[in-house]
Design a protein around this motif. Sequence first.
Motif, PDB file in Angstrom:
ATOM      1  N   THR A 172       0.793  -1.226   0.000  1.00 55.39           N
ATOM      2  CA  THR A 172       0.000   0.000   0.000  1.00 55.39           C
ATOM      3  C   THR A 172       0.830   1.283   0.000  1.00 55.39           C
ATOM      4  N   GLY A 173       2.045   1.207   0.554  1.00 55.37           N
ATOM      5  CA  GLY A 173       2.846   2.424   0.691  1.00 55.37           C
ATOM      6  C   GLY A 173       2.279   3.390   1.717  1.00 55.37           C
ATOM      7  N   ASN A 174       1.384   2.913   2.580  1.00 55.41           N
ATOM      8  CA  ASN A 174       0.697   3.776   3.544  1.00 55.41           C
ATOM      9  C   ASN A 174       1.480   3.818   4.860  1.00 55.41           C
ATOM     10  N   LEU A 175       2.330   4.824   4.988  1.00 54.23           N
ATOM     11  CA  LEU A 175       3.154   4.951   6.194  1.00 54.23           C
ATOM     12  C   LEU A 175       2.325   5.288   7.423  1.00 54.23           C
ATOM     13  N   ARG A 176       1.279   6.081   7.237  1.00 54.72           N
ATOM     14  CA  ARG A 176       0.439   6.477   8.362  1.00 54.72           C
ATOM     15  C   ARG A 176      -0.242   5.259   8.981  1.00 54.72           C
ATOM     16  N   ALA A 177      -0.720   4.358   8.136  1.00 56.46           N
ATOM     17  CA  ALA A 177      -1.350   3.140   8.651  1.00 56.46           C
ATOM     18  C   ALA A 177      -0.345   2.310   9.439  1.00 56.46           C
ATOM     19  N   VAL A 178       0.865   2.206   8.896  1.00 58.99           N
ATOM     20  CA  VAL A 178       1.909   1.438   9.582  1.00 58.99           C
ATOM     21  C   VAL A 178       2.264   2.090  10.912  1.00 58.99           C
ATOM     22  N   GLN A 179       2.329   3.419  10.931  1.00 60.60           N
ATOM     23  CA  GLN A 179       2.624   4.145  12.165  1.00 60.60           C
ATOM     24  C   GLN A 179       1.600   3.822  13.249  1.00 60.60           C
ATOM     25  N   LEU A 180       0.325   3.824  12.879  1.00 55.60           N
ATOM     26  CA  LEU A 180      -0.735   3.534  13.839  1.00 55.60           C
ATOM     27  C   LEU A 180      -0.667   2.103  14.337  1.00 55.60           C
ATOM     28  N   LEU A 181      -0.391   1.172  13.432  1.00 56.89           N
ATOM     29  CA  LEU A 181      -0.337  -0.241  13.803  1.00 56.89           C
ATOM     30  C   LEU A 181       0.835  -0.553  14.729  1.00 56.89           C
ATOM     31  N   LEU A 182       1.941   0.168  14.548  1.00 63.76           N
ATOM     32  CA  LEU A 182       3.108  -0.050  15.400  1.00 63.76           C
ATOM     33  C   LEU A 182       3.032   0.743  16.698  1.00 63.76           C
ATOM     34  N   GLY A 183       2.122   1.717  16.742  1.00 59.99           N
ATOM     35  CA  GLY A 183       2.012   2.530  17.950  1.00 59.99           C
ATOM     36  C   GLY A 183       3.115   3.553  18.076  1.00 59.99           C
ATOM     37  N   HIS A 184       3.703   3.963  16.938  1.00 59.84           N
ATOM     38  CA  HIS A 184       4.741   4.994  16.963  1.00 59.84           C
ATOM     39  C   HIS A 184       4.105   6.371  17.137  1.00 59.84           C
ATOM     40  N   THR A 185       4.763   7.232  17.919  1.00 63.79           N
ATOM     41  CA  THR A 185       4.250   8.581  18.110  1.00 63.79           C
ATOM     42  C   THR A 185       4.680   9.500  16.967  1.00 63.79           C
ATOM     43  N   LYS A 186       5.788   9.194  16.313  1.00 64.75           N
ATOM     44  CA  LYS A 186       6.298  10.034  15.231  1.00 64.75           C
ATOM     45  C   LYS A 186       6.447   9.222  13.956  1.00 64.75           C
ATOM     46  N   ILE A 187       6.113   9.837  12.837  1.00 72.01           N
ATOM     47  CA  ILE A 187       6.235   9.165  11.547  1.00 72.01           C
ATOM     48  C   ILE A 187       7.696   8.885  11.214  1.00 72.01           C
ATOM     49  N   ASP A 188       8.620   9.746  11.734  1.00 68.35           N
ATOM     50  CA  ASP A 188      10.049   9.541  11.503  1.00 68.35           C
ATOM     51  C   ASP A 188      10.494   8.184  12.045  1.00 68.35           C
ATOM     52  N   SER A 189       9.934   7.805  13.192  1.00 69.19           N
ATOM     53  CA  SER A 189      10.285   6.511  13.789  1.00 69.19           C
ATOM     54  C   SER A 189       9.854   5.368  12.879  1.00 69.19           C
ATOM     55  N   THR A 190       8.686   5.526  12.262  1.00 65.51           N
ATOM     56  CA  THR A 190       8.174   4.502  11.352  1.00 65.51           C
ATOM     57  C   THR A 190       9.042   4.401  10.107  1.00 65.51           C
ATOM     58  N   VAL A 191       9.456   5.542   9.585  1.00 67.29           N
ATOM     59  CA  VAL A 191      10.325   5.568   8.402  1.00 67.29           C
ATOM     60  C   VAL A 191      11.625   4.824   8.694  1.00 67.29           C
ATOM     61  N   ARG A 192      12.226   5.132   9.840  1.00 69.92           N
ATOM     62  CA  ARG A 192      13.487   4.455  10.205  1.00 69.92           C
ATOM     63  C   ARG A 192      13.254   2.974  10.449  1.00 69.92           C
ATOM     64  N   TYR A 193      12.139   2.662  11.100  1.00 72.83           N
ATOM     65  CA  TYR A 193      11.863   1.269  11.448  1.00 72.83           C
ATOM     66  C   TYR A 193      11.696   0.405  10.208  1.00 72.83           C
ATOM     67  N   LEU A 194      11.025   0.948   9.207  1.00 71.82           N
ATOM     68  CA  LEU A 194      10.809   0.198   7.970  1.00 71.82           C
ATOM     69  C   LEU A 194      12.015   0.250   7.050  1.00 71.82           C
ATOM     70  N   GLY A 195      12.932   1.177   7.326  1.00 73.39           N
ATOM     71  CA  GLY A 195      14.074   1.329   6.437  1.00 73.39           C
ATOM     72  C   GLY A 195      13.667   1.944   5.114  1.00 73.39           C
ATOM     73  N   VAL A 196      12.694   2.866   5.147  1.00 73.10           N
ATOM     74  CA  VAL A 196      12.226   3.501   3.920  1.00 73.10           C
ATOM     75  C   VAL A 196      13.313   4.409   3.362  1.00 73.10           C
ATOM     76  N   GLU A 197      13.646   4.219   2.122  1.00 76.35           N
ATOM     77  CA  GLU A 197      14.658   5.029   1.464  1.00 76.35           C
ATOM     78  C   GLU A 197      13.995   6.036   0.530  1.00 76.35           C
ATOM     79  N   LEU A 198      14.787   6.970   0.028  1.00 73.55           N
ATOM     80  CA  LEU A 198      14.275   7.992  -0.868  1.00 73.55           C
ATOM     81  C   LEU A 198      13.631   7.386  -2.107  1.00 73.55           C
ATOM     82  N   GLU A 199      14.251   6.346  -2.646  1.00 70.01           N
ATOM     83  CA  GLU A 199      13.699   5.718  -3.847  1.00 70.01           C
ATOM     84  C   GLU A 199      12.308   5.147  -3.581  1.00 70.01           C
ATOM     85  N   ASP A 200      12.127   4.584  -2.370  1.00 68.25           N
ATOM     86  CA  ASP A 200      10.805   4.067  -1.994  1.00 68.25           C
ATOM     87  C   ASP A 200       9.786   5.204  -1.969  1.00 68.25           C
TER      88      ASP A 200
END
Length: 210
Positions: A172-200
């Motif tokens: 889905t590419g839905n970072l916000r959904a992933v953030q909510l499911l992981l219970g992260h307070t910041k989207i930056d934490s989700t980005v780092r956790y998933l290892g999202v790169e610029l190309e992604d």
Amino acid sequence: MPRVQLPAVTPKRRAWNKGRLVGQKRPLLPKQVWAIRARLELTGNLRDLALFNVAIDSKLRGCDLVSLKTSDLIRDDRLRERVSIVQSKTNKPVQFELAENTLATVTNWIKSPEMMGCQFMFPSRFHDRPHISTRQYGRLVRDWVISIGLEPSGYGTHSMRRTKVAEIYRKTGNLRAVQLLLGHTKIDSTVRYLGVELEDALSIAERIDI
């Protein structure tokens, strides 16, 4: 001849991570999830099968997973498809869903003689502990990945937490959904956790037309 005083030599301590693969642990692929699940079903290990399935669906940290109580999953004598717990790390609630297959394995586990009178979902087999420890959970994850021929140094308890959200993000590419499911307070934490790169990020943006 006068004695020469040599400087004291302090022995070097071995680095804790020498020879170990450190860093982010890989999530399991869907085919690897099914391979582990099939092996646990064949061995008839009800506790480990329930633990594995709940770990994948809940996306919880190890400390929250091992301390789940039966009352967290059961209400009015019925298993709950959606569960909400307060995370020990952030003291904030997070919700998760239990798939049909997971509900079936949890039902079988709860009905087993080993669970009679147990307050916790995954009780320890040691009398001085109410539930399995995070260290024991880590050893079980290691056994699971080894059983299907994976290199254990590349996987850990966070592999279980990341598996489902990695697949959700991939589809889905839905970072916000992933953030909510992981219970992260910041989207930056989700980005780092998933290892999202610029190309992604760019490939996701390319699929969105406004």
